[in-house]
Design a protein around this motif. Structure first.
Motif, PDB file in Angstrom:
ATOM      1  N   ASN A 225       0.876  -1.171   0.000  1.00 31.01           N
ATOM      2  CA  ASN A 225       0.000   0.000   0.000  1.00 31.01           C
ATOM      3  C   ASN A 225       0.913   1.221   0.000  1.00 31.01           C
ATOM      4  OD1 ASN A 225      -2.283   1.633   0.174  1.00 31.01           O
ATOM      5  ND2 ASN A 225      -2.348   1.533   2.411  1.00 31.01           N
ATOM      6  N   LYS A 226       1.140   1.791  -1.179  1.00 30.15           N
ATOM      7  CA  LYS A 226       2.109   2.879  -1.332  1.00 30.15           C
ATOM      8  C   LYS A 226       1.552   4.200  -0.809  1.00 30.15           C
ATOM      9  CE  LYS A 226       3.053   5.412  -5.006  1.00 30.15           C
ATOM     10  NZ  LYS A 226       3.358   6.744  -4.406  1.00 30.15           N
ATOM     11  N   PRO A 227       2.312   4.906   0.024  1.00 27.15           N
ATOM     12  CA  PRO A 227       1.848   6.211   0.494  1.00 27.15           C
ATOM     13  C   PRO A 227       2.080   7.278  -0.567  1.00 27.15           C
ATOM     14  CG  PRO A 227       4.008   5.765   1.394  1.00 27.15           C
ATOM     15  CD  PRO A 227       3.600   4.527   0.620  1.00 27.15           C
ATOM     16  N   PRO A 228       1.373   8.383  -0.507  1.00 27.23           N
ATOM     17  CA  PRO A 228       1.669   9.486  -1.425  1.00 27.23           C
ATOM     18  C   PRO A 228       3.055  10.042  -1.114  1.00 27.23           C
ATOM     19  CG  PRO A 228       0.132  10.198   0.278  1.00 27.23           C
ATOM     20  CD  PRO A 228       0.268   8.716   0.421  1.00 27.23           C
TER      21      PRO A 228
ATOM     22  N   ASP B  74       2.788  10.879  -6.347  1.00 25.85           N
ATOM     23  CA  ASP B  74       1.785  11.409  -5.425  1.00 25.85           C
ATOM     24  C   ASP B  74       0.446  10.697  -5.510  1.00 25.85           C
ATOM     25  OD1 ASP B  74       3.390  13.281  -4.138  1.00 25.85           O
ATOM     26  OD2 ASP B  74       3.166  14.706  -5.777  1.00 25.85           O
ATOM     27  N   THR B  75       0.426   9.538  -6.162  1.00 25.00           N
ATOM     28  CA  THR B  75      -0.759   8.673  -6.126  1.00 25.00           C
ATOM     29  C   THR B  75      -0.531   7.613  -5.062  1.00 25.00           C
ATOM     30  OG1 THR B  75      -1.257   9.018  -8.467  1.00 25.00           O
ATOM     31  CG2 THR B  75      -2.167   7.043  -7.438  1.00 25.00           C
ATOM     32  N   SER B  76      -1.525   7.374  -4.242  1.00 26.45           N
ATOM     33  CA  SER B  76      -1.411   6.373  -3.184  1.00 26.45           C
ATOM     34  C   SER B  76      -2.121   5.094  -3.610  1.00 26.45           C
ATOM     35  CB  SER B  76      -2.035   6.902  -1.886  1.00 26.45           C
ATOM     36  OG  SER B  76      -3.385   7.302  -2.101  1.00 26.45           O
TER      37      SER B  76
ATOM     38  N   HIS C 160      -6.322   7.529  -5.608  1.00 28.46           N
ATOM     39  CA  HIS C 160      -5.936   6.425  -4.725  1.00 28.46           C
ATOM     40  C   HIS C 160      -6.328   5.099  -5.368  1.00 28.46           C
ATOM     41  CE1 HIS C 160      -5.287   4.040  -1.118  1.00 28.46           C
ATOM     42  NE2 HIS C 160      -6.531   3.600  -1.178  1.00 28.46           N
TER      43      HIS C 160
ATOM     44  N   PRO D 275      -5.704   7.098   2.263  1.00 28.70           N
ATOM     45  CA  PRO D 275      -4.950   7.625   3.397  1.00 28.70           C
ATOM     46  C   PRO D 275      -5.650   8.815   4.030  1.00 28.70           C
ATOM     47  CG  PRO D 275      -3.902   8.243   1.344  1.00 28.70           C
ATOM     48  CD  PRO D 275      -5.001   7.299   0.991  1.00 28.70           C
TER      49      PRO D 275
END
Length: 348
Positions: free
Chosen positions: A111-114, A155-157, A291, A313
């Motif tokens: 789950n990649k953060p921004p 910057d996509t989560s 997201h 997020p």
């Protein structure tokens, strides 16, 4: 070693003395620029690399740091301390926190953060998801791109899958090519978007701005994005909407480019925002509101469909009330996973 201290230099530790290159400048080179002389004397290194070394203080003329345009008098001694370029460290491991949703012997779901870049490239040679993966899963150094098979913008989560073996990587890439990987996104956009739609427009590099992509490019690749509206909202008098987007292809910036081409740019998008209304200045949100909330794929060895779901997020949850929306409008995990299961069965 520490470089000689001059008003123009800062204390920096460089490589050992015996590794420098010494050049004695003949008198006939008087009035030649330093960068030109370096390029002619050291043809094994590019002009850009040599210039970067000069700017980093790694080129010393008679014991002093100087500028690339410095005019030589002739007779000087130049010491060049070759520096490792950033890309040489691109595949190094770094202890970067990762939100691992799932892992087994074949794959990893993140789950990649921004704000986290996926793969090292110019401007981001370290601090990427790849560097973090190599720290936590050292065996990935044996795989191309450390097992990464698709990307999300910085910057996509949201959810991404990473292969853990060459066999799994091959099968996952094949699924992406066959368009059988299910990917669903939440996209908050400006404008009164229709209840549903499908964008069929090629996506390719913008010929006027090479940092951007554009829809409908003759040189672009075919791309398809489906969307449906989940709810509407208002910021002042400006309409906004929450869309669920599904990818049939995975082109660079696809959702961002496709939605802007319809006149519905993503809220917070710093690049694709030609028609952003004035109300944008009232929002405390400074990235594209996108997201990747659901992911489904055929497991490489278990021969069954696996699905994952993650709520947005906190920054997106904080955005909802600013748009006049509540968390109740967000997709429900059980419903989404059942829908993706049915969708997969229909496709097969």
């Amino acid at each position: 070693m520490a470089l000689p201290q001059t008003p123009e230099s800062n204390p920096i530790d460089y490589i050992d003395d015996e590794d420098f290159i010494s050049l004695d400048i003949p008198l006939e080179m008087a009035d030649e620029r330093l960068d030109k002389v370096l390029a002619g004397s050291l043809p094994d290194y590019s002009r850009n690399r040599l210039k970067a070394w000069v700017e980093a203080g790694a080129v010393i003329v008679d014991g002093k740091v100087t500028k690339a345009r410095y005019l030589l008098r002739g007779g000087e001694n130049i010491k060049v301390f070759p520096q490792a370029m950033p890309e040489q460290f691109a595949f190094s491991s770094e202890d970067i926190p990762l939100d691992v949703v799932y892992e087994d012997a074949d794959l990893i779901v993140i789950n990649k953060p921004p704000g986290l870049v996926v793969h090292p490239a110019a401007g981001n040679w370290s601090g990427t998801l790849l560097n973090g993966l190599l720290f936590r899963f050292p065996e990935l150094k044996m795989l191309p791109r450390a097992g990464i098979v698709h990307r999300l913008d910085k910057d996509t989560s949201g959810l991404m899958v990473v292969a853990r073996t060459s066999h799994a990587q091959t099968l996952l890439v094949r699924q992406l090519q066959d368009r059988t990987v299910g990917r669903r996104y939440l996209a908050f956009v400006w404008g009164d978007a229709p209840s549903q739609g499908k964008v069929l427009a090629s996506v390719g590099r913008d010929q006027r701005d090479r940092l951007k992509m554009t829809a409908g490019s003759p040189q672009g690749k075919p791309a398809a994005t489906l969307f449906r509206r989940l709810t509407r909202g208002l910021i002042g008098a400006s309409p906004v909407a929450l869309l669920e987007c599904r990818l049939e292809t995975g082109r660079t910036h696809q959702i961002r480019v496709h939605l802007e081409s319809l006149g519905f740019p993503l809220i917070g998008d710093p690049v694709y925002r030609k028609k952003t209304p004035g109300a944008a200045k009232n929002l405390e949100f400074h990235r594209q509101a996108l997201h990747a909330y659901a992911l489904s794929l055929q497991h490489p060895s278990k021969n069954g469909l696996m699905t994952w779901f993650r709520v947005p997020p906190q920054d997106i949850l904080d955005l909802l009330p600013q748009l006049g929306m509540s968390e109740e409008v967000l997709p429900n995990e059980a419903t989404v996973l059942a829908s993706m299961q049915n969708e997969s069965q229909t496709c097969t």
